[in-house]
Design a protein around this motif. Structure first.
Motif, PDB file in Angstrom:
ATOM      1  N   VAL A  98       0.834  -1.196   0.000  1.00 55.32           N
ATOM      2  CA  VAL A  98       0.000   0.000   0.000  1.00 55.32           C
ATOM      3  C   VAL A  98       0.875   1.255   0.000  1.00 55.32           C
ATOM      4  O   VAL A  98       0.598   2.228  -0.735  1.00 55.32           O
ATOM      5  N   ASP A  99       1.930   1.261   0.791  1.00 57.02           N
ATOM      6  CA  ASP A  99       2.839   2.407   0.852  1.00 57.02           C
ATOM      7  C   ASP A  99       3.523   2.646  -0.490  1.00 57.02           C
ATOM      8  O   ASP A  99       3.665   3.792  -0.931  1.00 57.02           O
ATOM      9  N   LYS A 100       3.939   1.576  -1.145  1.00 59.53           N
ATOM     10  CA  LYS A 100       4.588   1.717  -2.458  1.00 59.53           C
ATOM     11  C   LYS A 100       3.613   2.288  -3.485  1.00 59.53           C
ATOM     12  O   LYS A 100       3.978   3.132  -4.300  1.00 59.53           O
ATOM     13  N   GLN A 101       2.373   1.820  -3.449  1.00 53.73           N
ATOM     14  CA  GLN A 101       1.369   2.320  -4.387  1.00 53.73           C
ATOM     15  C   GLN A 101       1.104   3.802  -4.141  1.00 53.73           C
ATOM     16  O   GLN A 101       1.003   4.589  -5.085  1.00 53.73           O
ATOM     17  N   ALA A 102       0.999   4.199  -2.875  1.00 55.39           N
ATOM     18  CA  ALA A 102       0.768   5.608  -2.542  1.00 55.39           C
ATOM     19  C   ALA A 102       1.954   6.460  -2.986  1.00 55.39           C
ATOM     20  O   ALA A 102       1.766   7.574  -3.516  1.00 55.39           O
ATOM     21  N   GLU A 103       3.161   5.972  -2.794  1.00 56.66           N
ATOM     22  CA  GLU A 103       4.366   6.692  -3.215  1.00 56.66           C
ATOM     23  C   GLU A 103       4.392   6.855  -4.732  1.00 56.66           C
ATOM     24  O   GLU A 103       4.727   7.926  -5.252  1.00 56.66           O
ATOM     25  N   LYS A 104       3.980   5.806  -5.455  1.00 56.99           N
ATOM     26  CA  LYS A 104       3.944   5.855  -6.919  1.00 56.99           C
ATOM     27  C   LYS A 104       2.934   6.911  -7.384  1.00 56.99           C
ATOM     28  O   LYS A 104       3.221   7.720  -8.280  1.00 56.99           O
ATOM     29  N   GLU A 105       1.747   6.909  -6.788  1.00 55.78           N
ATOM     30  CA  GLU A 105       0.715   7.886  -7.156  1.00 55.78           C
ATOM     31  C   GLU A 105       1.162   9.312  -6.845  1.00 55.78           C
ATOM     32  O   GLU A 105       0.939  10.226  -7.638  1.00 55.78           O
ATOM     33  N   ARG A 106       1.807   9.509  -5.701  1.00 54.02           N
ATOM     34  CA  ARG A 106       2.295  10.840  -5.333  1.00 54.02           C
ATOM     35  C   ARG A 106       3.347  11.322  -6.328  1.00 54.02           C
ATOM     36  O   ARG A 106       3.324  12.466  -6.782  1.00 54.02           O
ATOM     37  N   TYR A 107       4.256  10.418  -6.699  1.00 49.46           N
ATOM     38  CA  TYR A 107       5.325  10.773  -7.644  1.00 49.46           C
ATOM     39  C   TYR A 107       4.751  11.125  -9.015  1.00 49.46           C
ATOM     40  O   TYR A 107       5.139  12.122  -9.626  1.00 49.46           O
ATOM     41  N   LEU A 108       3.776  10.307  -9.493  1.00 50.78           N
ATOM     42  CA  LEU A 108       3.174  10.588 -10.800  1.00 50.78           C
ATOM     43  C   LEU A 108       2.380  11.894 -10.778  1.00 50.78           C
ATOM     44  O   LEU A 108       2.394  12.656 -11.748  1.00 50.78           O
ATOM     45  N   GLU A 144       2.682  16.527 -28.799  1.00 47.28           N
ATOM     46  CA  GLU A 144       3.533  16.839 -27.642  1.00 47.28           C
ATOM     47  C   GLU A 144       3.785  15.576 -26.798  1.00 47.28           C
ATOM     48  O   GLU A 144       4.915  15.317 -26.379  1.00 47.28           O
ATOM     49  N   LEU A 145       2.706  14.844 -26.546  1.00 48.20           N
ATOM     50  CA  LEU A 145       2.852  13.611 -25.748  1.00 48.20           C
ATOM     51  C   LEU A 145       3.727  12.598 -26.487  1.00 48.20           C
ATOM     52  O   LEU A 145       4.547  11.916 -25.858  1.00 48.20           O
ATOM     53  N   HIS A 146       3.555  12.506 -27.791  1.00 50.37           N
ATOM     54  CA  HIS A 146       4.359  11.582 -28.582  1.00 50.37           C
ATOM     55  C   HIS A 146       5.838  11.973 -28.519  1.00 50.37           C
ATOM     56  O   HIS A 146       6.725  11.102 -28.396  1.00 50.37           O
ATOM     57  N   GLU A 147       6.165  13.258 -28.578  1.00 49.19           N
ATOM     58  CA  GLU A 147       7.551  13.733 -28.474  1.00 49.19           C
ATOM     59  C   GLU A 147       8.139  13.388 -27.098  1.00 49.19           C
ATOM     60  O   GLU A 147       9.293  12.957 -26.995  1.00 49.19           O
ATOM     61  N   SER A 157       1.131  16.379 -15.086  1.00 48.23           N
ATOM     62  CA  SER A 157      -0.096  17.137 -14.840  1.00 48.23           C
ATOM     63  C   SER A 157      -1.272  16.383 -15.466  1.00 48.23           C
ATOM     64  O   SER A 157      -1.117  15.722 -16.494  1.00 48.23           O
ATOM     65  N   PRO A 158      -2.434  16.462 -14.884  1.00 46.26           N
ATOM     66  CA  PRO A 158      -3.588  15.737 -15.437  1.00 46.26           C
ATOM     67  C   PRO A 158      -3.984  16.323 -16.804  1.00 46.26           C
ATOM     68  O   PRO A 158      -3.836  17.517 -17.051  1.00 46.26           O
ATOM     69  N   LEU A 159      -4.479  15.469 -17.689  1.00 50.13           N
ATOM     70  CA  LEU A 159      -4.894  15.899 -19.022  1.00 50.13           C
ATOM     71  C   LEU A 159      -6.326  16.427 -18.978  1.00 50.13           C
ATOM     72  O   LEU A 159      -7.213  15.796 -18.414  1.00 50.13           O
TER      73      LEU A 159
END
Length: 166
Positions: free
Chosen positions: A14-24, A47-50, A29-31
């Motif tokens: 659970v901690d690893k998943q939360a850390e991953k979400e925080r990092y992302l 832009e995303l492809h680049e 930024s959300p689309l």
């Protein structure tokens, strides 16, 4: 104990998943695609492809460096094994060093230390040990003839019995 280990393992996931979400969330930024025209969506896709291409290039470069380093490590290991196999240890020679020379080497040439180890040894007289056990020299044929047959066996039995009986 297993239950506690399982709980800690689940908590770690659970901690690893939360850390991953925080990092992302921090890095990406959300689309917001709602309300965009077709040309704006195409620009966003470019832009995303680049960005994806840049990340893939970096990943490829890092992977190539890693493979190169792995090959270099293998080559060096083979060289080490080859050198180990070819090297022969020379036979060691025995070196006799007196006690005086050893002390001079340890203490230096300035110190005058002499050590006579043989002076302290006790002398042993060999004559005393020879006198203690007299040697009987006799004719062995008489002894064989006397001990042959049943009479000889009886003498041997009596001889063996007599010292314990005294």
């Amino acid at each position: 104990m297993l239950a506690k280990a399982k709980e800690e393992w689940e908590q770690e996931i659970v901690d690893k998943q939360a850390e991953k979400e925080r990092y992302l969330a921090e890095r990406i930024s959300p689309l917001h695609t709602s309300g965009l025209s077709l040309s704006q969506l195409q620009d966003l896709c470019r832009e995303l492809h680049e960005k994806v291409e840049i990340v893939d290039e970096e990943r490829y470069d890092i992977e190539a460096k890693c493979n190169h380093n792995t090959r270099e490590i293998k080559d060096l290991k083979l060289k080490v094994l080859d050198l180990r196999g070819k090297f022969k240890r020379p036979p060691l020679r025995r070196v006799r060093v007196s006690a005086d020379a050893m002390l001079r080497a340890l203490l230096g040439s300035k110190h005058k230390v002499s050590m006579d180890l043989r002076a302290n040894l006790k002398s042993v007289k060999k004559e005393d040990t020879e006198k203690e056990r007299p040697v009987e020299v006799g004719d062995w044929r008489k002894n064989v003839e006397a001990m042959s047959g049943m009479e000889g066996r009886k003498k041997m039995f009596d001889a063996a019995k007599s010292p314990t009986g005294q």
